[in-house]
Design an enzyme around this catalytic site. Sequence first.
Site, PDB file in Angstrom:
ATOM      1  CD  GLU A 305      -4.392   4.754   2.095  1.00  0.00           C
ATOM      2  OE1 GLU A 305      -3.374   4.044   2.079  1.00  0.00           O
ATOM      3  OE2 GLU A 305      -4.507   5.794   1.433  1.00  0.00           O
ATOM      4  CG  ASP A 379      -0.936  10.358   0.526  1.00  0.00           C
ATOM      5  OD1 ASP A 379       0.162  10.220   1.084  1.00  0.00           O
ATOM      6  OD2 ASP A 379      -1.571   9.422   0.017  1.00  0.00           O
ATOM      7  CD  GLU A 407       1.989   7.303  -3.686  1.00  0.00           C
ATOM      8  OE1 GLU A 407       2.584   7.209  -2.590  1.00  0.00           O
ATOM      9  OE2 GLU A 407       0.790   7.023  -3.823  1.00  0.00           O
TER      10      GLU A 407
HETATM   11  C1  BDP Z   1      -0.305   6.635  -0.057  1.00  0.00           C
HETATM   12  C2  BDP Z   1       0.120   5.531  -0.964  1.00  0.00           C
HETATM   13  C3  BDP Z   1      -0.182   4.164  -0.428  1.00  0.00           C
HETATM   14  C4  BDP Z   1       0.322   4.063   0.992  1.00  0.00           C
HETATM   15  C5  BDP Z   1      -0.248   5.189   1.812  1.00  0.00           C
HETATM   16  C6  BDP Z   1       0.301   5.207   3.231  1.00  0.00           C
HETATM   17  O1  BDP Z   1      -0.543   5.703  -2.205  1.00  0.00           O
HETATM   18  O2  BDP Z   1       0.427   3.210  -1.258  1.00  0.00           O
HETATM   19  O3  BDP Z   1       0.002   2.836   1.551  1.00  0.00           O
HETATM   20  O4  BDP Z   1       0.103   6.419   1.246  1.00  0.00           O
HETATM   21  O5  BDP Z   1       1.067   6.103   3.523  1.00  0.00           O
HETATM   22  O6  BDP Z   1       0.326   7.799  -0.489  1.00  0.00           O
HETATM   23  O7  BDP Z   1      -0.054   4.363   4.035  1.00  0.00           O
END
Ligand code: BDP
Length: 712
Positions: A305, A379, A407
Amino acid sequence: MRQLLAFVLLLLGAALPASVRAETGYDLWLRYQPVEAQWRDRYAALVTQVTAAGGTTMLVAAGELRRGVAGMLGYDPVRRETVIGDGAVVLGTAQSPLIAPLGLPLAKLGREGYLIRSAAIGGKRVTVIAGNAEIGVLYGVFRFLKLIQTRQSLDDLDISDAPRLAVRVLNHWDNLDRYVERGYAGQSIWDWQKLPGHKDSRYTDYARANASIGINGTVLTNVNANADVLRPEWLARVKALAEVFRPYGIKVYLTARFSAPIELGGLKTADPLDPQVARWWKDKVDEIYRAIPDFGGFLVKANSEGQPGPSDYKRTHAEGANMLADALAPHKGVLMWRAFVYAAENPDDRHKQAYTEFQPLDGKFRDNVLVQVKNGAIDFQPREPFHPLFGAMPKTPLMMEVQITKEYLGFATHLAYLGPLWEEALQADTFRPGKGSTVAKVLESGAATGMAGVANIGSDVNWSGSQFDQANWYAFGRFAWDPQAKAEPIARDWAAMTWGNDPAVTGPIVRMMMESREAVVDYMTPLGLGHLMATGHHYGPGPWIADLARPEWNPVYYHKADARGIGFDRTATGTNAVGQYAPEVAARFGDRKRVPEQFLLWFHHVPWDYRTRSGWTLWDELIVRYDRGVAAVEAMQAAWKPLAGKVDARRWEEVRDFLAIQRDEAGWWRDASIAYFQSVSKRPLPAGHAAPAHDLDWYKAIRTPYAPGNGK
Ligand code: BDP
């Protein structure tokens, strides 16, 4: 007269009925409320005095015992004289002069284990709480207090326990400006601006709460944080926190941004094979250990990401991790390297990408590296099958990462007890190396072991954003201590400690908790659907979203609904993600007839008129599940109502209000999802199931621009 009565009642505060006492939730499960009269005398006879000698952790242990006894039994058990009397509680390590002669079987309990035993010392009847190290004694004290909190007998005790995983850490996704990514409980509790000069008493309560459930580490910073925390002026603040936590057996860890040598060190590269880069990290790590000799180590999110990482220099994750691990090794620090990677440029099923990248690296990591794998391959969804990496890297220690903060499960206002989710993941059979190789066993079998939970802790007075979200923090600690644990007894313990021991209270609460997660699955993502939350903030439904740049950002990528049916074909005819599991698991997940129905649409694209096991068509079954989810929330509301007056009014009202919010939003999820899927399936709703309250465009028009936790 009335005033006088009120005054007397005030003085007798502790004796007020629960309904009158206002509680905020700040005390968590460590409320130490007075026990009922019939228990008090029984306990008091067995806790007449506390005897302890040792270092700071022993002091903390004795202090906690005094605090608990003062609250629950109404007196201070400290006695200055050293003579042991009947009913003494003797705290000590294997070497303590009072304990050594007892020859207790402590050896196999390791550094953090403990033993609680009814014994005789000098002809007196005592209770011994012993460990090999002082931290074991502290854990034993919390267990002893729990016996009282949950109204267990203190007679003839013979309890021994030890953690089954070594690294039991919270991951705070906290930025240095106190913004918490995916945080729904206020700001970060780390008040950096006032540190190191002022250490908020809340840090101590945080440490107590964690120690009470065996958590022994905390990563203070966000996985997406910049490198600033590694600057000397911030390390001084980290040191101050480490000093508060140390007596509670809690080590401090930090996230290490892979490009820090460029950003802080002025180097031109962060290439892990560049000697200057390795040198920079080594010096930085040495600097940290000079300030914090028991520093735990680093957590790294690399090439995920948008975060920098070794792939930027065409190096593998192992090469990146090993360079940092080598810097930490002389100090016995560990490196937690996340396997949460997927790339925009990679057209392959996101479910497969972490496995594809990491599995070939098995055996290539240094001994002090733990690869941190999320419970599922996508996720933190309300339900996901277990991550295929578990069991697939036998030569690499794997730790499991779960998300305590909700989340994807309705933030702080939706009641969803995550114990069943974690139990389901931990008890999943990987079939690697053979039948019965559950994820829990895989975790326990590593040369290094651990579990990480993304914290739900913030500056809200109740810590977690809601009363019931405290249960998820609590349960995380219990599962990290014992991955074989079961969600229901954990819920029972928590409910009794948090809401009182009246079975008319704990009974309904435990039932609500145990059904709550399935309710969320039903009204958000039934039958194996996932990732249908609105973009970015993940608050509320957005199954129609299809216009974002990266395919896997769009909910349509995950459900693939079309005129024919719905679901993601991950079988051999599709992306063959099932092929990443052991053959037995792949055969089951890959077969529409054998796949557990809860994962049906995760692995299969299924026609709308497919018959599910209940005999409904798939379309009808979906509707039934959405309605079941909403009904389950209504059932929680109904169960909560009669508890008014049985628990304190302030917390009761908060829960009542949050359940009402949850009911509304469950309805929103149900209606919006049905409105959208009906626009694709073109099918009528089964008889007896109401049409959505509005048309699809109405749901599509809903915006929640300031939903918390989504960056700035
Ligand atoms: C996702 C979240 C994000 C996190 C990412 C992670 O939306 O904010 O940075 O995981 O685990 O679920 O790195």
